[in-house]
Scaffold this motif. Structure first.
Motif, PDB file in Angstrom:
ATOM      1  N   MET A 186       0.381   6.977  -2.555  1.00  0.00           N
ATOM      2  CA  MET A 186       1.125   7.311  -3.780  1.00  0.00           C
ATOM      3  C   MET A 186       0.162   7.617  -4.928  1.00  0.00           C
ATOM      4  O   MET A 186       0.366   8.570  -5.677  1.00  0.00           O
ATOM      5  N   VAL A 187      -0.878   6.805  -5.035  1.00  0.00           N
ATOM      6  CA  VAL A 187      -1.868   7.022  -6.096  1.00  0.00           C
ATOM      7  C   VAL A 187      -2.667   8.296  -5.815  1.00  0.00           C
ATOM      8  O   VAL A 187      -2.949   9.072  -6.733  1.00  0.00           O
ATOM      9  N   ASP A 188      -2.997   8.548  -4.542  1.00  0.00           N
ATOM     10  CA  ASP A 188      -3.670   9.800  -4.183  1.00  0.00           C
ATOM     11  C   ASP A 188      -2.814  11.012  -4.562  1.00  0.00           C
ATOM     12  O   ASP A 188      -3.326  12.008  -5.088  1.00  0.00           O
ATOM     13  N   ALA A 189      -1.516  10.933  -4.282  1.00  0.00           N
ATOM     14  CA  ALA A 189      -0.610  12.039  -4.623  1.00  0.00           C
ATOM     15  C   ALA A 189      -0.575  12.255  -6.129  1.00  0.00           C
ATOM     16  O   ALA A 189      -0.584  13.401  -6.604  1.00  0.00           O
ATOM     17  N   LEU A 190      -0.554  11.171  -6.893  1.00  0.00           N
ATOM     18  CA  LEU A 190      -0.623  11.271  -8.345  1.00  0.00           C
ATOM     19  C   LEU A 190      -1.936  11.935  -8.755  1.00  0.00           C
ATOM     20  O   LEU A 190      -1.942  12.841  -9.590  1.00  0.00           O
ATOM     21  N   GLY A 191      -3.041  11.505  -8.157  1.00  0.00           N
ATOM     22  CA  GLY A 191      -4.347  12.100  -8.494  1.00  0.00           C
ATOM     23  C   GLY A 191      -4.380  13.594  -8.231  1.00  0.00           C
ATOM     24  O   GLY A 191      -4.874  14.372  -9.051  1.00  0.00           O
TER      25      GLY A 191
END
Length: 188
Positions: free
Chosen positions: A45-50
């Motif tokens: 999820m954080v990777d997708a945000l990044g």
């Protein structure tokens, strides 16, 4: 002679800028994990945000940064600052550090770079974690469970990446059409 010198300086600055850009995380989303755990899913999820932040904020112009949808709304640059602040909450949680309000004066490129590094740091910690419940959001004496990361800072930041994408489309500078948000890759 002066023109050659200026040209050399401009080429050097452009090369240095390109190298810095290539070194920032989230040009593409990292390969996904082999197993599904709370940590790997949260990291993704954080990777997708990044990835979304990287491309929403890539190559913004002064016109893009100053744009705001309404007189009372935030500019794109103020929205980037807000996402940067959210990224600090996310990374501080994974570092088990309390959040404190610091009024930093950063340029757009500094905020962008620090946001991407914060998100990458948080995702890497989450990916390796066997128990993400240890990553509370800390404000003073208050410890807020990791659940609130999902519906709070992570979701809020994704929301604001969408705003920036719309703002830049409005100013005539849309996101690179080769970016595929579904795969997390850039088409060649």
């Amino acid at each position: 002679m002066k023109k050659k010198f200026v040209l050399i300086i401009l080429v050097f600055c452009n090369v240095a800028l390109c190298q810095t850009e290539e070194q920032l995380p989230y040009y593409e989303i990292p390969e996904y994990s082999e197993e599904f755990t709370a940590g790997t899913i949260s990291a993704r999820m954080v990777d997708a945000l990044g990835f979304r932040f990287y491309w929403a904020t890539n190559n913004l112009t002064e016109q893009d940064l100053k744009f705001k949808a309404t007189e009372k709304g935030r500019t794109a640059e103020e929205t980037i600052k807000h996402i940067y602040d959210l990224s600090k909450i996310i990374v501080n949680s994974t570092l088990k550090k309390p959040n404190n309000r610091m009024n930093e004066e950063l340029s757009y490129s500094e905020m962008r770079s620090k946001t991407l590094v914060n998100l990458k740091t948080a995702a890497d910690i989450l990916r390796e974690s066997e128990d993400i419940s240890q990553f509370n959001i800390i404000f003073g004496d208050q410890k807020i469970p990791f659940w609130n990361q999902v519906n709070g800072p992570i979701s809020d930041a994704i929301w604001h990446c969408g705003q920036i994408a719309i703002y830049r489309r409005t100013t005539g500078n849309p996101i690179n059409s080769k970016v595929n948000h579904f795969t997390g890759k850039v088409k060649s």
